[in-house]
Design a protein around this motif. Structure first.
Motif, PDB file in Angstrom:
ATOM      1  N   GLU A   2       0.825  -1.198   0.000  1.00 17.25           N
ATOM      2  CA  GLU A   2       0.000   0.000   0.000  1.00 17.25           C
ATOM      3  C   GLU A   2       0.866   1.258   0.000  1.00 17.25           C
ATOM      4  O   GLU A   2       1.907   1.316   0.648  1.00 17.25           O
ATOM      5  CB  GLU A   2      -0.908   0.007   1.236  1.00 17.25           C
ATOM      6  N   THR A  92      -5.045   2.919   3.109  1.00 17.04           N
ATOM      7  CA  THR A  92      -5.417   2.101   4.261  1.00 17.04           C
ATOM      8  C   THR A  92      -6.003   2.930   5.401  1.00 17.04           C
ATOM      9  O   THR A  92      -6.701   2.393   6.258  1.00 17.04           O
ATOM     10  CB  THR A  92      -4.191   1.347   4.800  1.00 17.04           C
ATOM     11  N   GLU A  94      -4.285   4.428   7.801  1.00 16.91           N
ATOM     12  CA  GLU A  94      -3.540   4.180   9.033  1.00 16.91           C
ATOM     13  C   GLU A  94      -2.398   5.187   9.180  1.00 16.91           C
ATOM     14  O   GLU A  94      -1.621   5.393   8.247  1.00 16.91           O
ATOM     15  CB  GLU A  94      -2.978   2.760   9.034  1.00 16.91           C
ATOM     16  N   LYS A 119      -8.840   4.765   9.737  1.00 17.75           N
ATOM     17  CA  LYS A 119      -8.845   3.430  10.321  1.00 17.75           C
ATOM     18  C   LYS A 119      -8.188   3.366  11.697  1.00 17.75           C
ATOM     19  O   LYS A 119      -8.786   2.925  12.657  1.00 17.75           O
ATOM     20  CB  LYS A 119      -8.153   2.443   9.373  1.00 17.75           C
TER      21      LYS A 119
END
Length: 203
Positions: A2, A92, A94, A119
């Motif tokens: 990612e 993602t 994050e 997230k």
């Protein structure tokens, strides 16, 4: 793998910075990670973005999201043509802060003033060389400073010689997800599972 924005810092006796951001100033990133291997002094480190300073044209900062949804833009001008989130999220979502050595006054897993972390925001602390480059931190937040985040806020602590104050949540903002603290060793003055000054925890 990612895509993410990555910041690595070295130089236990040489590197001093007032503000460090894993994300953007007024722009989203798919994910972010800041790793401080060593520093002489850092004022503030954020896993997320800034979202505080106004744009050059004087407009308010729209926020520096981590893993926010993509929008439709006009390819010629860059203007937003649709504000509806697309089915596929952006990255993602994050944000991560890894702290291994140096003097750091305040560390946040999330963003500063505006910047949703979709997230999770994770702050990982582990003093790797207590003799050559000890890890000295005044306070750590799993979440952000004044920025709302919808994800989970998590702090993981390895071997820490000394750390003053830990807050699982934010300083002055709501946290949409859960708060998780994992502490395995170390000496601490105070530990709080929640926020510091204000804000709700909705997880």
């Amino acid at each position: 793998t990612e895509a993410k924005a990555t910041v690595n810092m070295y130089g236990c006796d040489n590197t001093s910075i007032q503000y460090v951001y894993g994300g953007g100033n007024a722009a989203s990133v798919p994910a972010s990670e800041v790793t401080v291997h060593g520093c002489y002094e850092i004022g503030y480190v954020f896993g997320g973005g800034n979202g505080k300073d106004k744009l050059p044209n004087g407009q308010e900062n729209p926020g520096a999201n981590v893993g926010y949804y993509t929008y439709e833009y006009n390819g010629q001008t860059g203007e937003v043509t649709s504000g509806t989130p697309q089915p596929q999220p952006y990255g993602t979502g994050e944000a991560a802060v890894n702290l291994y050595g140096g003097c750091i006054h305040s560390a946040f897993g999330g963003s500063n003033t505006k910047g949703n972390v979709r997230k999770a925001a994770v702050a990982f602390l582990d003093e790797l060389d207590a003799v050559q480059c000890p890890l000295l931190i005044d306070d750590v937040y799993g979440g952000g400073n004044e920025a709302y985040m919808e994800g989970n806020a998590q702090i993981k602590l390895g071997c820490i010689t000394s750390l003053a104050v830990i807050y699982g949540g934010s300083k002055r903002a709501n946290v949409g997800g859960d708060i998780v603290l994992n502490i395995t060793s170390g000496h601490f003055n105070r530990i709080f599972g929640g926020n510091n000054e204000s804000g709700l925890i909705n997880g």
